[in-house]
Design a protein around this motif. Structure first.
Motif, PDB file in Angstrom:
ATOM      1  N   UNK A  25       0.848  -1.201   0.000  1.00  0.00           N
ATOM      2  CA  UNK A  25       0.000   0.000   0.000  1.00  0.00           C
ATOM      3  C   UNK A  25       0.874   1.238   0.000  1.00  0.00           C
ATOM      4  N   UNK A  26       0.834   1.996  -1.111  1.00  0.00           N
ATOM      5  CA  UNK A  26       1.675   3.189  -1.254  1.00  0.00           C
ATOM      6  C   UNK A  26       0.852   4.435  -0.928  1.00  0.00           C
ATOM      7  N   UNK A  57      -4.760   1.809  -8.637  1.00  0.00           N
ATOM      8  CA  UNK A  57      -4.808   3.198  -8.185  1.00  0.00           C
ATOM      9  C   UNK A  57      -6.209   3.540  -7.677  1.00  0.00           C
ATOM     10  N   UNK A  58      -6.302   3.901  -6.408  1.00  0.00           N
ATOM     11  CA  UNK A  58      -7.611   4.169  -5.791  1.00  0.00           C
ATOM     12  C   UNK A  58      -8.353   5.309  -6.491  1.00  0.00           C
ATOM     13  N   UNK A  59      -7.617   6.326  -6.947  1.00  0.00           N
ATOM     14  CA  UNK A  59      -8.281   7.447  -7.623  1.00  0.00           C
ATOM     15  C   UNK A  59      -8.904   7.000  -8.943  1.00  0.00           C
ATOM     16  N   UNK A  60      -8.195   6.129  -9.668  1.00  0.00           N
ATOM     17  CA  UNK A  60      -8.718   5.625 -10.941  1.00  0.00           C
ATOM     18  C   UNK A  60      -9.933   4.728 -10.681  1.00  0.00           C
ATOM     19  N   UNK A  67     -17.528   3.175  -0.863  1.00  0.00           N
ATOM     20  CA  UNK A  67     -16.337   2.598  -0.221  1.00  0.00           C
ATOM     21  C   UNK A  67     -16.220   1.086  -0.412  1.00  0.00           C
ATOM     22  N   UNK A  68     -17.287   0.319  -0.172  1.00  0.00           N
ATOM     23  CA  UNK A  68     -17.182  -1.127  -0.424  1.00  0.00           C
ATOM     24  C   UNK A  68     -16.962  -1.456  -1.903  1.00  0.00           C
ATOM     25  N   UNK A  69     -17.594  -0.669  -2.796  1.00  0.00           N
ATOM     26  CA  UNK A  69     -17.428  -0.889  -4.237  1.00  0.00           C
ATOM     27  C   UNK A  69     -15.979  -0.665  -4.659  1.00  0.00           C
ATOM     28  N   UNK A  70     -15.387   0.409  -4.159  1.00  0.00           N
ATOM     29  CA  UNK A  70     -14.004   0.748  -4.506  1.00  0.00           C
ATOM     30  C   UNK A  70     -13.066  -0.339  -3.972  1.00  0.00           C
ATOM     31  N   UNK A 121      -0.720  -0.924  -4.483  1.00  0.00           N
ATOM     32  CA  UNK A 121      -1.976  -0.177  -4.385  1.00  0.00           C
ATOM     33  C   UNK A 121      -1.632   1.253  -4.034  1.00  0.00           C
ATOM     34  N   UNK A 122      -1.992   2.191  -4.891  1.00  0.00           N
ATOM     35  CA  UNK A 122      -1.717   3.601  -4.635  1.00  0.00           C
ATOM     36  C   UNK A 122      -2.967   4.222  -4.011  1.00  0.00           C
TER      37      UNK A 122
END
Ligand code: ATP
Length: 201
Positions: free
Chosen positions: A6-7, A31-34, A89-92, A110-111
Motif C-alpha cells: 500500500x503506497x 490506483x484508488x483514484x482511478x 467505499x465497499x465498491x471501490x 496499491x496507490x
C-alpha cells in the motif's frame, strides 16, 4: 494470495512519481483514484444506484455523473454524504481487490492517497509511505498545479499528520532528494518486495 504493498503519502509527496518507478519494473499498479472513477462510469452498477437514489438529474445528458450536482447535495446534507460513502467505499474496495487478483506481476502496488485515513491499510501486506517535509509538499504541489500555497496547506491539514503517518508506515521513502536518489530507494525496496512476495507464495 497476492502480496500487496500500500503506497501512500501526503499531497505532493511524490506518490505518482514513486508508483511510476515501480511500474517501470513491470509491477502492476492499482490506483484508488482511478478505481473511484471506474465504479461510477456510465452504465456501471454504481452509477445506476446513484441515479436510483438521487434521480436522473444526477447525470449529464451524455450519461456521465454530474459531479458538481452531486457535490452540492452531499456538501449540504451529511446523511446523503454518508449514503454515498456507504455505497462507494465497499465498491471501490472490491474493485481494487479484483484488479489485484487479475494482476500477473510478482507483487502489486496499491496507490491510495488516504490509505490510513480510510482504513485501507488493512487490505495490504506492507505500507510504504513517501515522505517529504511540508515545505516541499507546498512548493512542489503549488508549482505543479499552479495553485496558492494556502490551498495546499489546507489540504495538508485535512490529511493524517506527518508524524502519525510515519508511525503507521512499515517502510518509508524519503523523497526530499532528486529523482536519481529516488530511483536508488525504489530499487532497494523493489528487491525487498520481490523476496517477501516469494516467501508469501
Ligand atoms: P498528489 O497527492 O497531489 O496526487 P503525489 O503524491 O502523487 O501528489 P507527485 O505528483 O508524484 O506527488 O509529485 C508532486 C510534484 O513533485 C510533481 O510535479 C513531481 O514531478 C514533483 N516531484 C516528485 N518527486 C520529486 C523529486 N524527488 N524532485 C523534484 N520534483 C519531484
Amino acid at each position: 494470495a497476492k502480496f500487496i504493498v500500500g503506497l501512500t503519502g501526503g499531497i505532493g509527496s511524490g506518490k505518482t512519481t514513486v508508483a511510476n518507478l515501480f511500474a517501470d519494473k513491470g509491477i502492476t499498479l492499482v490506483d484508488a483514484d482511478i478505481v473511484a472513477r471506474q465504479v461510477v462510469e456510465p452504465q456501471s452498477p454504481g452509477l445506476q444506484q446513484i441515479k436510483q437514489h438521487f434521480g436522473e438529474h444526477i447525470c449529464n445528458t451524455d450519461g456521465s455523473l454530474n459531479r458538481a450536482v452531486l457535490r452540492n447535495i452531499i456538501f449540504a446534507d451529511d446523511k446523503e454524504l454518508q449514503w454515498l460513502n456507504n455505497l462507494l467505499h465497499p465498491l471501490i474496495r472490491q474493485t481494487m481487490l479484483q484488479q489485484v487478483a487479475q494482476a500477473t506481476s510478482a507483487y502489486v502496488i496499491m496507490v491510495v492517497p488516504l490509505l490510513f485515513e480510510n482504513g485501507l491499510d488493512r487490505l495490504v501486506n506492507k505500507t510504504l509511505v513517501v515522505d517529504v517535509a511540508p515545505e516541499i509538499q507546498i512548493s512542489r504541489t503549488s508549482q505543479r498545479d499552479n495553485v496558492p500555497d494556502s490551498q495546499v496547506e489546507q489540504i495538508i491539514t485535512s490529511q493524517i499528520s506527518r508524524k502519525d503517518r510515519l508511525a503507521k508506515a512499515d517502510d518509508v521513502i524519503d523523497n526530499q532528494g532528486d529523482l536519481a536518489d529516488l530511483t536508488v530507494s525504489v530499487d532497494a525496496l523493489h528487491n525487498q518486495y520481490l523476496k517477501l512476495a516469494q516467501q508469501t507464495l
